[in-house]
Scaffold this motif. Structure first.
Motif, PDB file in Angstrom:
ATOM      1  N   LYS A   1     -22.161 -71.821  15.845  1.00 54.31           N
ATOM      2  CA  LYS A   1     -22.856 -70.764  16.583  1.00 54.31           C
ATOM      3  C   LYS A   1     -23.709 -71.363  17.695  1.00 54.31           C
ATOM      4  O   LYS A   1     -23.683 -70.906  18.837  1.00 54.31           O
ATOM      5  CB  LYS A   1     -23.744 -69.972  15.620  1.00 54.31           C
ATOM      6  CG  LYS A   1     -23.316 -68.524  15.453  1.00 54.31           C
ATOM      7  CD  LYS A   1     -24.059 -67.847  14.336  1.00 54.31           C
ATOM      8  CE  LYS A   1     -25.389 -67.255  14.778  1.00 54.31           C
ATOM      9  NZ  LYS A   1     -26.133 -66.676  13.641  1.00 54.31           N
ATOM     10  N   VAL A   2     -24.452 -72.399  17.342  1.00 52.84           N
ATOM     11  CA  VAL A   2     -25.323 -73.013  18.341  1.00 52.84           C
ATOM     12  C   VAL A   2     -24.499 -73.664  19.447  1.00 52.84           C
ATOM     13  O   VAL A   2     -24.842 -73.585  20.628  1.00 52.84           O
ATOM     14  CB  VAL A   2     -26.247 -74.046  17.668  1.00 52.84           C
ATOM     15  CG1 VAL A   2     -27.100 -74.748  18.698  1.00 52.84           C
ATOM     16  CG2 VAL A   2     -27.123 -73.361  16.647  1.00 52.84           C
ATOM     17  N   MET A   3     -23.378 -74.297  19.051  1.00 54.95           N
ATOM     18  CA  MET A   3     -22.552 -74.942  20.071  1.00 54.95           C
ATOM     19  C   MET A   3     -21.988 -73.896  21.037  1.00 54.95           C
ATOM     20  O   MET A   3     -21.879 -74.143  22.237  1.00 54.95           O
ATOM     21  CB  MET A   3     -21.409 -75.737  19.429  1.00 54.95           C
ATOM     22  CG  MET A   3     -21.852 -76.956  18.655  1.00 54.95           C
ATOM     23  SD  MET A   3     -22.902 -78.095  19.564  1.00 54.95           S
ATOM     24  CE  MET A   3     -21.687 -78.990  20.513  1.00 54.95           C
ATOM     25  N   ALA A   4     -21.631 -72.718  20.497  1.00 52.19           N
ATOM     26  CA  ALA A   4     -21.128 -71.670  21.379  1.00 52.19           C
ATOM     27  C   ALA A   4     -22.208 -71.270  22.378  1.00 52.19           C
ATOM     28  O   ALA A   4     -21.923 -70.996  23.557  1.00 52.19           O
ATOM     29  CB  ALA A   4     -20.689 -70.465  20.551  1.00 52.19           C
ATOM     30  N   GLU A   5     -23.450 -71.284  21.917  1.00 49.66           N
ATOM     31  CA  GLU A   5     -24.537 -70.914  22.818  1.00 49.66           C
ATOM     32  C   GLU A   5     -24.748 -71.980  23.895  1.00 49.66           C
ATOM     33  O   GLU A   5     -24.942 -71.663  25.067  1.00 49.66           O
ATOM     34  CB  GLU A   5     -25.817 -70.731  21.989  1.00 49.66           C
ATOM     35  CG  GLU A   5     -26.472 -69.411  22.261  1.00 49.66           C
ATOM     36  CD  GLU A   5     -27.512 -69.080  21.221  1.00 49.66           C
ATOM     37  OE1 GLU A   5     -28.614 -68.727  21.610  1.00 49.66           O
ATOM     38  OE2 GLU A   5     -27.220 -69.206  20.004  1.00 49.66           O
ATOM     39  N   VAL A   6     -24.669 -73.249  23.471  1.00 50.31           N
ATOM     40  CA  VAL A   6     -24.792 -74.327  24.457  1.00 50.31           C
ATOM     41  C   VAL A   6     -23.655 -74.233  25.466  1.00 50.31           C
ATOM     42  O   VAL A   6     -23.844 -74.441  26.663  1.00 50.31           O
ATOM     43  CB  VAL A   6     -24.769 -75.700  23.750  1.00 50.31           C
ATOM     44  CG1 VAL A   6     -24.740 -76.812  24.768  1.00 50.31           C
ATOM     45  CG2 VAL A   6     -25.961 -75.850  22.843  1.00 50.31           C
ATOM     46  N   ASP A   7     -22.496 -73.912  24.970  1.00 51.69           N
ATOM     47  CA  ASP A   7     -21.344 -73.756  25.842  1.00 51.69           C
ATOM     48  C   ASP A   7     -21.642 -72.723  26.923  1.00 51.69           C
ATOM     49  O   ASP A   7     -21.370 -72.934  28.099  1.00 51.69           O
ATOM     50  CB  ASP A   7     -20.140 -73.335  24.985  1.00 51.69           C
ATOM     51  CG  ASP A   7     -18.868 -73.280  25.789  1.00 51.69           C
ATOM     52  OD1 ASP A   7     -18.674 -74.177  26.619  1.00 51.69           O
ATOM     53  OD2 ASP A   7     -18.079 -72.351  25.578  1.00 51.69           O
ATOM     54  N   ARG A   8     -22.231 -71.611  26.507  1.00 53.54           N
ATOM     55  CA  ARG A   8     -22.534 -70.557  27.479  1.00 53.54           C
ATOM     56  C   ARG A   8     -23.616 -70.989  28.450  1.00 53.54           C
ATOM     57  O   ARG A   8     -23.623 -70.598  29.607  1.00 53.54           O
ATOM     58  CB  ARG A   8     -22.981 -69.286  26.759  1.00 53.54           C
ATOM     59  CG  ARG A   8     -21.817 -68.531  26.177  1.00 53.54           C
ATOM     60  CD  ARG A   8     -22.280 -67.250  25.558  1.00 53.54           C
ATOM     61  NE  ARG A   8     -23.123 -66.471  26.459  1.00 53.54           N
ATOM     62  CZ  ARG A   8     -23.293 -65.175  26.370  1.00 53.54           C
ATOM     63  NH1 ARG A   8     -22.691 -64.508  25.429  1.00 53.54           N
ATOM     64  NH2 ARG A   8     -24.085 -64.543  27.197  1.00 53.54           N
ATOM     65  N   VAL A   9     -24.548 -71.788  27.970  1.00 45.28           N
ATOM     66  CA  VAL A   9     -25.661 -72.175  28.835  1.00 45.28           C
ATOM     67  C   VAL A   9     -25.255 -73.290  29.801  1.00 45.28           C
ATOM     68  O   VAL A   9     -25.684 -73.310  30.948  1.00 45.28           O
ATOM     69  CB  VAL A   9     -26.860 -72.614  27.961  1.00 45.28           C
ATOM     70  CG1 VAL A   9     -27.905 -73.313  28.782  1.00 45.28           C
ATOM     71  CG2 VAL A   9     -27.447 -71.414  27.258  1.00 45.28           C
ATOM     72  N   LEU A  10     -24.423 -74.220  29.336  1.00 44.43           N
ATOM     73  CA  LEU A  10     -24.163 -75.406  30.150  1.00 44.43           C
ATOM     74  C   LEU A  10     -22.799 -75.422  30.835  1.00 44.43           C
ATOM     75  O   LEU A  10     -22.705 -75.738  32.016  1.00 44.43           O
ATOM     76  CB  LEU A  10     -24.286 -76.676  29.293  1.00 44.43           C
ATOM     77  CG  LEU A  10     -25.691 -77.095  28.875  1.00 44.43           C
ATOM     78  CD1 LEU A  10     -25.618 -78.426  28.152  1.00 44.43           C
ATOM     79  CD2 LEU A  10     -26.629 -77.207  30.058  1.00 44.43           C
ATOM     80  N   THR A  11     -21.736 -75.122  30.097  1.00 39.27           N
ATOM     81  CA  THR A  11     -20.407 -75.461  30.590  1.00 39.27           C
ATOM     82  C   THR A  11     -20.112 -74.813  31.938  1.00 39.27           C
ATOM     83  O   THR A  11     -19.503 -75.422  32.800  1.00 39.27           O
ATOM     84  CB  THR A  11     -19.346 -75.037  29.559  1.00 39.27           C
ATOM     85  OG1 THR A  11     -19.731 -75.563  28.299  1.00 39.27           O
ATOM     86  CG2 THR A  11     -17.984 -75.586  29.926  1.00 39.27           C
ATOM     87  N   ARG A  12     -20.545 -73.587  32.121  1.00 38.68           N
ATOM     88  CA  ARG A  12     -20.250 -72.915  33.385  1.00 38.68           C
ATOM     89  C   ARG A  12     -21.490 -72.788  34.255  1.00 38.68           C
ATOM     90  O   ARG A  12     -21.550 -71.992  35.174  1.00 38.68           O
ATOM     91  CB  ARG A  12     -19.637 -71.553  33.101  1.00 38.68           C
ATOM     92  CG  ARG A  12     -18.243 -71.650  32.489  1.00 38.68           C
ATOM     93  CD  ARG A  12     -17.834 -70.346  31.839  1.00 38.68           C
ATOM     94  NE  ARG A  12     -18.065 -69.198  32.699  1.00 38.68           N
ATOM     95  CZ  ARG A  12     -17.291 -68.889  33.737  1.00 38.68           C
ATOM     96  NH1 ARG A  12     -16.269 -69.619  34.022  1.00 38.68           N
ATOM     97  NH2 ARG A  12     -17.558 -67.849  34.481  1.00 38.68           N
ATOM     98  N   ASN A  13     -22.490 -73.576  33.958  1.00 43.45           N
ATOM     99  CA  ASN A  13     -23.739 -73.529  34.701  1.00 43.45           C
ATOM    100  C   ASN A  13     -23.588 -74.308  36.006  1.00 43.45           C
ATOM    101  O   ASN A  13     -23.165 -75.459  36.014  1.00 43.45           O
ATOM    102  CB  ASN A  13     -24.814 -74.154  33.812  1.00 43.45           C
ATOM    103  CG  ASN A  13     -26.177 -74.175  34.455  1.00 43.45           C
ATOM    104  OD1 ASN A  13     -26.314 -74.545  35.609  1.00 43.45           O
ATOM    105  ND2 ASN A  13     -27.170 -73.771  33.711  1.00 43.45           N
ATOM    106  N   GLY A  14     -23.933 -73.651  37.129  1.00 45.39           N
ATOM    107  CA  GLY A  14     -23.732 -74.283  38.431  1.00 45.39           C
ATOM    108  C   GLY A  14     -24.511 -75.564  38.603  1.00 45.39           C
ATOM    109  O   GLY A  14     -24.016 -76.542  39.164  1.00 45.39           O
ATOM    110  N   ILE A  15     -25.739 -75.591  38.094  1.00 45.95           N
ATOM    111  CA  ILE A  15     -26.559 -76.793  38.256  1.00 45.95           C
ATOM    112  C   ILE A  15     -25.974 -77.925  37.422  1.00 45.95           C
ATOM    113  O   ILE A  15     -25.820 -79.056  37.876  1.00 45.95           O
ATOM    114  CB  ILE A  15     -28.013 -76.509  37.825  1.00 45.95           C
ATOM    115  CG1 ILE A  15     -28.602 -75.405  38.682  1.00 45.95           C
ATOM    116  CG2 ILE A  15     -28.848 -77.772  37.933  1.00 45.95           C
ATOM    117  CD1 ILE A  15     -29.935 -74.906  38.203  1.00 45.95           C
TER     118      ILE A  15
END
Lengths: 208, 431
Positions: free
Chosen positions: B221-235
């Motif tokens: 669950k937490v990894m899915a959240e990190v995925d949403r925060v980082l993987t497609r994050n422009g910065i």
């Protein structure tokens, strides 16, 4: 037994001194003067293709008669075959062997570590300096069997040297040359650096 | 190669699309999906010498980097290592094989159990010992827990280096759960000393399996959240894509291993290619990258965490009953009660403690896929109970040697990202 051992014997003949097996690993002992040639063949020959240098290290035995060994651990990616190649260096001779950095860039730090710990010189290495110990380390080569576990110097001498080390000893001449501040260093320090000196440990008041 | 990829990820979001993902706005250009890289103006003039470390949080330990800068562009990096050198290999020559186990804890201190396992496997190879089925599965569990812990720390600290603080807090919260399991099993959070030659120090405690399964679920669950925060994050993408590129040939030539090698597109995983502990019977994928940059290393490690969770599930499913130690009491200590009541056991106990277990003359190299890469232990024995030579093939040390090459021509701030992407742990680099 790895079939590469027989291929090596056919190709290099007497330069392959011994082939042994231990715990399922094949070990080929080669003539040290031809290490780069043999390893290049192992790397580039399509049937061998040992393209991955896993490790370079050295072994010294407790038996003082036995020579030092430089050990190359090779692996063929894609073919999944491993081979250990050893070159023996007699202890009474000069401990020099050709560097394999031209073959594998990954050997750079590994050979520096072997130099640092065993005092084996790698001919043709682009930057052979100590790596784990500092450049002015004067006690010798720690992994040699004649090196005592606590070092050659007494603890008080080690502390004295550490406290007396000059700040510029932490930079190589090369690095200080980069700095703009090089021109602002005191003249004697510049002169010593220009001579290639890498920091100096002042003598203790009552002699060394 | 070092082609700057287009960034079609969200920088500021105006909401969510129908899949629940942030609406992407292409960065700064009229044509969607394209990015121009502006040449930095050449300032000219003298180069600057900058010293980073050894006491600097972004160097992940006592690493010191002497950097030659032209303006903000890195011309050359000269790493200095060895500040944490403890002479472990030398110390090992003065110890019985089992006494070396505590030294391995202190090398890769972010994954001590994996180090313990590697040592035990190498010595068992040297001595020709077959371990029990339960021991094998428990060691797989130890290795994979270590991988998860190590990758979580990596993800958190790398996030901080690049400016993302939130994942760090999430990661350490998750890691804490696995640390608690590790503590329950081995009695220590850091210095686990889990393995013994021929077995383990202890079996898993009650409730361990249920807790591990629960933690693996919450981890996802937490990894899915990190995925949403980082993987497609422009910065995040902008700071990591196209940075510190190694091609497949370079990575192989420089002896990279682990995620550093796989991010460059080389599918070499010791678990698959030189299987140990029956890894060939588990069902898991080896993620590989394509560009060999910091971003792909992130993706590879991210996926490895998920695969480790899968492996843990499978290992728990197949965990057989039975002893964890080999039956031969010449190599492993007999139970304490037997040593106190049975003559023969007492003799075995005495001989092992006083004389150690002698290994036959010979040598063995055994490697495992540690979280950092290929960790190999090489033992040479002359027939006594102490090794003639104990060599550690340190993955982080060799991976770090590519830092000067990777960071040439990048900005100073990218040097921090590249250094973070190597995933070094100085205890292992310096040994």
């Amino acid at each position: 037994m790895n079939p590469s051992a027989d291929a090596l014997k056919r190709r290099f003949g007497a330069a392959i001194r011994r082939v042994t097996e231990s715990c399922g690993d094949t070990i080929v002992t080669i003539q040290p003067e031809r290490n780069r040639e043999i390893l290049a063949w192992l790397k580039d020959e399509p049937d061998q293709a040992y393209n991955y240098l896993v490790d370079v290290t050295a072994v010294e035995y407790r038996d003082a008669e036995r020579p030092l060994e430089v050990v190359y651990e090779l692996f063929a990616l894609g073919r999944n075959a491993a081979l250990r190649v050893k070159a023996e260096l007699a202890k009474d001779g000069t401990l020099v062997i050709d560097s394999v950095v031209p073959l594998w860039a990954g050997a750079d730090w590994l050979e520096r570590e072997v130099y640092d710990m065993f005092g084996i010189t790698f001919r043709g290495h682009p930057d052979l300096r100590r790596i784990l110990m500092w450049e002015t380390y004067a006690e010798g080569y720690p992994l040699r069997k004649d090196f005592p576990l606590r070092g050659r110097f007494s603890r008080s001498e080690q502390v004295r040297q550490a406290l007396n080390a000059n700040p510029e000893a932490h930079y190589s001449l090369d690095e200080l040359g980069i700095a703009e501040a090089y021109h602002e260093l005191p003249p004697d320090m510049r002169e010593r650096l220009a001579r290639g000196e890498r920091g100096r440990i002042p003598d203790a008041p009552g002699g060394p | 190669m070092a082609v700057k990829r287009t960034l079609d990820v969200a920088l500021g979001t105006t909401g969510l699309d129908e899949r629940g993902l942030p609406v992407s706005i292409p960065l700064g250009l009229e044509t969607p999906g394209a990015t121009a890289v502006e040449e930095a103006p050449r300032l000219g003039g003298e180069h600057m010498l900058l010293n980073i470390g050894p006491q600097h949080p972004a160097t992940h330990g006592v690493l010191r980097l002497v950097v030659e800068l032209d303006g903000e562009v890195v011309v050359r990096v000269i790493p200095h290592v060895g500040y944490l050198h403890s002479g472990f290999e030398k110390l090992g020559e003065y110890r019985h094989y089992n006494q070396i186990v505590p030294l391995t804890d202190r090398m890769d201190y972010l994954a001590p159990m994996a180090n313990n396992v590697c040592l035990a496997l190498a010595v068992e190879k040297l001595m020709g010992i077959e371990i029990t089925e339960r021991c094998k599965v428990l060691r797989v569990i130890a290795c994979e827990i270590s991988r998860i812990i190590s990758h979580l720390v990596w993800l958190g600290t790398t996030g901080i280096d690049i400016g993302a603080i939130t994942p760090f807090l999430w990661m350490f919260q998750e890691r804490e759960k696995f640390y608690n399991l590790q503590e329950a099993w081995t009695g220590a959070r850091l210095t686990t000393s889990l393995t013994r030659v021929g077995g383990l120090m202890a079996d898993i405690p009650d409730g361990f399996e249920a807790d591990l399964r629960a933690h693996c679920r919450s981890l996802l669950k937490v990894m899915a959240e990190v995925d949403r925060v980082l993987t497609r994050n422009g910065i995040w993408a902008g700071r990591t894509q196209g940075i510190g590129v190694l091609t497949a040939e370079e990575a192989i030539n420089m002896s990279m291993s682990g995620a550093m090698l796989r991010a460059s597109g080389v599918a070499y995983d010791v678990r698959k290619d030189r299987p140990y502990l029956d890894y060939e019977t588990y069902d898991f994928e080896v993620p590989i990258g394509e560009h060999g940059d910091v971003y792909d290393r992130y993706l590879v490690r991210f996926e490895e965490v998920l695969q480790s969770a899968r492996l843990l599930d499978q290992a728990l499913d197949r965990l057989p009953d039975g002893p964890i130690n080999v039956a031969d009491h010449r190599v492993i200590l007999p139970p304490k009660h037997a040593a106190m009541t049975d003559m023969e056991s007492m003799i075995h106990h005495f001989k092992q403690v006083m004389e150690g277990v002698p290994a036959p003359v010979g040598e063995a190299y055994c490697s495992i896929e540690s979280p950092k890469g290929e960790l190999g232990y090489y033992f040479v024995s002359d027939g006594t109970a102490k090794p003639v030579r104990w060599r550690v093939r340190p993955p982080a040390f060799i991976n770090l040697s590519a830092l000067p090459k990777m960071s040439q021509g990048h900005l100073l701030s990218d040097l921090i990202a590249i250094n973070a992407s190597v995933d070094i742990v100085m205890g292992e680099v310096d040994r």
